[in-house]
Design a protein around this motif. Structure first.
Motif, PDB file in Angstrom:
ATOM      1  N   GLY A  78      87.265  35.141  14.237  1.00  0.00           N
ATOM      2  CA  GLY A  78      86.449  35.835  15.224  1.00  0.00           C
ATOM      3  C   GLY A  78      87.263  36.585  16.265  1.00  0.00           C
ATOM      4  N   PRO A  79      88.181  35.897  16.990  1.00  0.00           N
ATOM      5  CA  PRO A  79      89.005  36.616  17.970  1.00  0.00           C
ATOM      6  C   PRO A  79      89.854  37.722  17.350  1.00  0.00           C
ATOM      7  CG  PRO A  79      89.066  34.267  18.408  1.00  0.00           C
ATOM      8  CD  PRO A  79      88.347  34.439  17.097  1.00  0.00           C
ATOM      9  N   ALA A  80      90.438  37.457  16.189  1.00  0.00           N
ATOM     10  CA  ALA A  80      91.287  38.470  15.558  1.00  0.00           C
ATOM     11  C   ALA A  80      90.473  39.701  15.185  1.00  0.00           C
ATOM     12  CB  ALA A  80      91.960  37.888  14.315  1.00  0.00           C
ATOM     13  N   SER A  81      89.280  39.490  14.624  1.00  0.00           N
ATOM     14  CA  SER A  81      88.433  40.620  14.238  1.00  0.00           C
ATOM     15  C   SER A  81      87.958  41.386  15.462  1.00  0.00           C
ATOM     16  CB  SER A  81      87.238  40.122  13.426  1.00  0.00           C
ATOM     17  OG  SER A  81      87.664  39.478  12.239  1.00  0.00           O
ATOM     18  N   THR A  82      87.685  40.662  16.551  1.00  0.00           N
ATOM     19  CA  THR A  82      87.240  41.313  17.783  1.00  0.00           C
ATOM     20  C   THR A  82      88.351  42.173  18.375  1.00  0.00           C
ATOM     21  OG1 THR A  82      85.725  39.474  18.243  1.00  0.00           O
ATOM     22  CG2 THR A  82      86.283  40.920  20.084  1.00  0.00           C
ATOM     23  N   GLN A 120     101.556  46.158  33.952  1.00  0.00           N
ATOM     24  CA  GLN A 120     101.845  47.257  33.028  1.00  0.00           C
ATOM     25  C   GLN A 120     101.022  48.501  33.350  1.00  0.00           C
ATOM     26  OE1 GLN A 120     101.399  45.934  28.953  1.00  0.00           O
ATOM     27  NE2 GLN A 120     102.480  44.018  29.360  1.00  0.00           N
ATOM     28  N   GLY A 121     100.146  48.382  34.353  1.00  0.00           N
ATOM     29  CA  GLY A 121      99.363  49.532  34.781  1.00  0.00           C
ATOM     30  C   GLY A 121      98.127  49.788  33.947  1.00  0.00           C
ATOM     31  N   VAL A 122      97.595  48.740  33.289  1.00  0.00           N
ATOM     32  CA  VAL A 122      96.403  48.948  32.466  1.00  0.00           C
ATOM     33  C   VAL A 122      95.231  49.356  33.352  1.00  0.00           C
ATOM     34  CG1 VAL A 122      97.161  47.326  30.698  1.00  0.00           C
ATOM     35  CG2 VAL A 122      95.755  46.496  32.588  1.00  0.00           C
ATOM     36  N   ASP A 123      94.319  50.120  32.764  1.00  0.00           N
ATOM     37  CA  ASP A 123      93.142  50.588  33.502  1.00  0.00           C
ATOM     38  C   ASP A 123      92.040  49.540  33.553  1.00  0.00           C
ATOM     39  OD1 ASP A 123      94.352  53.053  33.925  1.00  0.00           O
ATOM     40  OD2 ASP A 123      93.584  53.868  32.047  1.00  0.00           O
ATOM     41  N   GLY A 124      92.154  48.505  32.762  1.00  0.00           N
ATOM     42  CA  GLY A 124      91.176  47.429  32.741  1.00  0.00           C
ATOM     43  C   GLY A 124      91.599  46.398  31.715  1.00  0.00           C
ATOM     44  N   VAL A 125      90.932  45.245  31.716  1.00  0.00           N
ATOM     45  CA  VAL A 125      91.295  44.154  30.807  1.00  0.00           C
ATOM     46  C   VAL A 125      90.055  43.671  30.068  1.00  0.00           C
ATOM     47  CG1 VAL A 125      92.180  41.788  30.617  1.00  0.00           C
ATOM     48  CG2 VAL A 125      93.242  43.388  32.222  1.00  0.00           C
ATOM     49  N   LEU A 126      90.195  43.505  28.762  1.00  0.00           N
ATOM     50  CA  LEU A 126      89.167  42.891  27.933  1.00  0.00           C
ATOM     51  C   LEU A 126      89.617  41.480  27.581  1.00  0.00           C
ATOM     52  CD1 LEU A 126      89.283  46.159  26.338  1.00  0.00           C
ATOM     53  CD2 LEU A 126      86.976  45.239  26.369  1.00  0.00           C
ATOM     54  N   VAL A 127      88.784  40.515  27.865  1.00  0.00           N
ATOM     55  CA  VAL A 127      89.126  39.104  27.643  1.00  0.00           C
ATOM     56  C   VAL A 127      88.420  38.628  26.384  1.00  0.00           C
ATOM     57  CG1 VAL A 127      89.047  36.767  28.577  1.00  0.00           C
ATOM     58  CG2 VAL A 127      89.416  38.722  30.116  1.00  0.00           C
ATOM     59  N   VAL A 128      89.203  38.241  25.382  1.00  0.00           N
ATOM     60  CA  VAL A 128      88.653  37.718  24.132  1.00  0.00           C
ATOM     61  C   VAL A 128      89.078  36.254  24.024  1.00  0.00           C
ATOM     62  CG1 VAL A 128      88.377  38.106  21.653  1.00  0.00           C
ATOM     63  CG2 VAL A 128      88.916  40.026  23.159  1.00  0.00           C
ATOM     64  N   VAL A 129      88.564  35.468  24.937  1.00  0.00           N
ATOM     65  CA  VAL A 129      88.897  34.050  25.024  1.00  0.00           C
ATOM     66  C   VAL A 129      87.595  33.288  25.248  1.00  0.00           C
ATOM     67  CG1 VAL A 129      90.431  32.336  26.081  1.00  0.00           C
ATOM     68  CG2 VAL A 129      91.041  34.752  26.161  1.00  0.00           C
ATOM     69  N   VAL A 148      86.140  42.952  31.352  1.00  0.00           N
ATOM     70  CA  VAL A 148      85.001  42.674  30.478  1.00  0.00           C
ATOM     71  C   VAL A 148      85.401  41.534  29.552  1.00  0.00           C
ATOM     72  CG1 VAL A 148      83.630  43.535  28.532  1.00  0.00           C
ATOM     73  CG2 VAL A 148      83.981  44.969  30.545  1.00  0.00           C
ATOM     74  N   ALA A 149      84.527  40.539  29.418  1.00  0.00           N
ATOM     75  CA  ALA A 149      84.782  39.404  28.533  1.00  0.00           C
ATOM     76  C   ALA A 149      83.844  39.470  27.337  1.00  0.00           C
ATOM     77  CB  ALA A 149      84.596  38.094  29.277  1.00  0.00           C
ATOM     78  N   VAL A 150      84.386  39.156  26.173  1.00  0.00           N
ATOM     79  CA  VAL A 150      83.567  39.037  24.968  1.00  0.00           C
ATOM     80  C   VAL A 150      83.301  37.553  24.764  1.00  0.00           C
ATOM     81  CG1 VAL A 150      83.393  39.508  22.498  1.00  0.00           C
ATOM     82  CG2 VAL A 150      84.613  41.107  23.991  1.00  0.00           C
ATOM     83  N   ALA A 151      82.148  37.100  25.199  1.00  0.00           N
ATOM     84  CA  ALA A 151      81.810  35.676  25.128  1.00  0.00           C
ATOM     85  C   ALA A 151      80.321  35.490  25.368  1.00  0.00           C
ATOM     86  CB  ALA A 151      82.606  34.879  26.179  1.00  0.00           C
ATOM     87  N   ALA A 152      79.729  34.567  24.622  1.00  0.00           N
ATOM     88  CA  ALA A 152      78.309  34.244  24.789  1.00  0.00           C
ATOM     89  C   ALA A 152      78.191  33.159  25.860  1.00  0.00           C
ATOM     90  CB  ALA A 152      77.711  33.775  23.467  1.00  0.00           C
ATOM     91  N   ARG A 153      78.458  33.561  27.085  1.00  0.00           N
ATOM     92  CA  ARG A 153      78.526  32.600  28.187  1.00  0.00           C
ATOM     93  C   ARG A 153      77.187  32.492  28.905  1.00  0.00           C
ATOM     94  NH1 ARG A 153      82.770  32.720  33.366  1.00  0.00           N
ATOM     95  NH2 ARG A 153      82.263  30.614  34.114  1.00  0.00           N
ATOM     96  N   PHE A 302      81.437  43.094  14.065  1.00  0.00           N
ATOM     97  CA  PHE A 302      82.608  43.212  14.923  1.00  0.00           C
ATOM     98  C   PHE A 302      82.867  44.637  15.394  1.00  0.00           C
ATOM     99  CE2 PHE A 302      83.519  39.157  12.755  1.00  0.00           C
ATOM    100  CZ  PHE A 302      83.686  38.370  13.861  1.00  0.00           C
ATOM    101  N   ALA A 303      82.599  45.637  14.554  1.00  0.00           N
ATOM    102  CA  ALA A 303      82.810  47.021  14.997  1.00  0.00           C
ATOM    103  C   ALA A 303      81.918  47.328  16.196  1.00  0.00           C
ATOM    104  CB  ALA A 303      82.527  47.991  13.856  1.00  0.00           C
ATOM    105  N   ALA A 304      80.673  46.865  16.156  1.00  0.00           N
ATOM    106  CA  ALA A 304      79.760  47.091  17.281  1.00  0.00           C
ATOM    107  C   ALA A 304      80.224  46.347  18.522  1.00  0.00           C
ATOM    108  CB  ALA A 304      78.347  46.657  16.899  1.00  0.00           C
TER     109      ALA A 304
END
Length: 341
Positions: A78-82, A120-129, A148-153, A302-304
């Protein structure tokens, strides 16, 4: 031998016969550039092998065009595909990604990983944890970029600045459980994933609710993890019950790798799927349709997920909802499920 300098934007402009500003507009996908001019500039870029100076652009625009991804054990499907889906969506939007993985789940490690990405100057962070322990730590870290977090919290703090994108894990589990009920099964077991993972918790909760609503006594068997080896150990115990005539007629596994371990244990014990017991997984991993029997499962789009998460991070509209997107999964019915004998 004298080293030649790399081609510059001025070289591209001269070759294409346009201004420096026009080249800049083309590089930044500006809408108000004629097609023939854009083609001429692109031809000059290709001919010269020009590559934009990303560091200079970041200084000029205060944007690095890079997104950070914070990820847990990326070997899990799941995390790898995301992560792969997010990287593809970010690239399509003109962004690069920088990935930081968590070797441990304490608050200092989480803070250090976030700080490294932000430095590193990223414009934002996606959390896949999708783990409660980690997200609880992130809640206590001061965030200086959009996250933004990818989680069903389900327990999002009311004042959290984090936006969430999720697959409807509860719906997927309910679809799998309801499928078994509609086939006529009344002795169901859910082989649950590890505690503290949002996905595992939501899948178990929905299984219990769906079974109970149908008047069926729900039974949970924790696997302790996501692996085929852990599914195999649970499968050996369930196979003994089934062989003795007192076990379940249907098993709802928390993911496909657990289901693979269950299949192996059942086969070794002479328990036939789906003749003696039906089995459904979750994820629709590559190859699940080539198992024997082919595995009924819940497909995660996962693409969506990657597109929705990337869009949610790049969107800046005021008053955006904490849950930016809830994406429905789909039940894929194959040969591992059938009415009870």
């Amino acid at each position: 031998m004298t080293a030649t300098r790399p081609p510059s934007m001025a070289d591209v402009a001269a070759r294409a016969g346009v201004s420096h500003q026009t080249v800049s507009r083309v590089l930044n996908s500006h809408a108000y550039v004629r097609t023939e001019t854009r083609d001429r500039v692109q031809a000059a870029i290709d001919a010269l092998g020009y590559r934009p100076n990303r560091a200079a652009r970041a200084l000029a625009t205060a944007r690095s065009k890079t997104l950070g991804i914070l990820v847990t054990n990326a070997t899990f499907f799941g995390p790898a595909s995301t992560v792969f889906a997010i990287e593809a969506a970010a690239r399509a939007a003109g962004y690069f990604v920088s990935i930081g993985s968590l070797p441990a789940y304490d608050v200092d490690t989480v803070r250090a990983a976030l700080d490294q990405l932000i430095d590193q100057g990223v414009d934002g962070v996606l959390v896949v944890v999708p783990q409660k322990e980690v997200m609880d730590h992130i809640d206590r870290v001061a965030l200086t970029v959009p996250v933004v977090a990818v989680a069903a919290r389900a327990d999002i703090p009311a004042d959290s600045p984090i936006r969430y994108v999720e697959v409807d894990q509860a719906l997927g589990s309910a679809l799998a459980t309801q499928h078994m009920l509609e086939l006529g099964h009344r002795r169901l077991v859910h082989v649950a994933g590890p505690a503290g993972w949002y996905d595992a918790d939501e899948r178990a909760r929905a299984y219990v609710a769906t079974a109970a609503a149908a008047g069926v006594e729900p039974r949970l068997v924790p696997a302790g993890g996501w692996s085929a080896a852990e599914g195999y150990e649970v499968g050996k115990r369930l196979a003994a019950e089934i062989s003795g005539g007192r076990g379940p007629t249907a098993v709802v596994a928390a993911n496909d790798t657990l289901a693979m371990g269950l299949l192996r244990a059942f086969w070794e014990a002479g328990v036939r799927v789906p003749d003696d017991v039906s089995l459904v997984g979750f994820d629709d991993i590559d190859g699940s349709e080539f198992l024997v029997p082919s595995l009924t499962t819940v497909r995660q789009p996962f693409a969506a997920i990657g597109e929705a998460a990337t869009h949610a991070l790049l969107a800046t509209e005021a008053g955006a909802a904490q849950v930016a997107a809830v994406i429905p999964p789909a039940l894929v019915i194959r040969d591992s499920t059938a009415p009870p004998a």
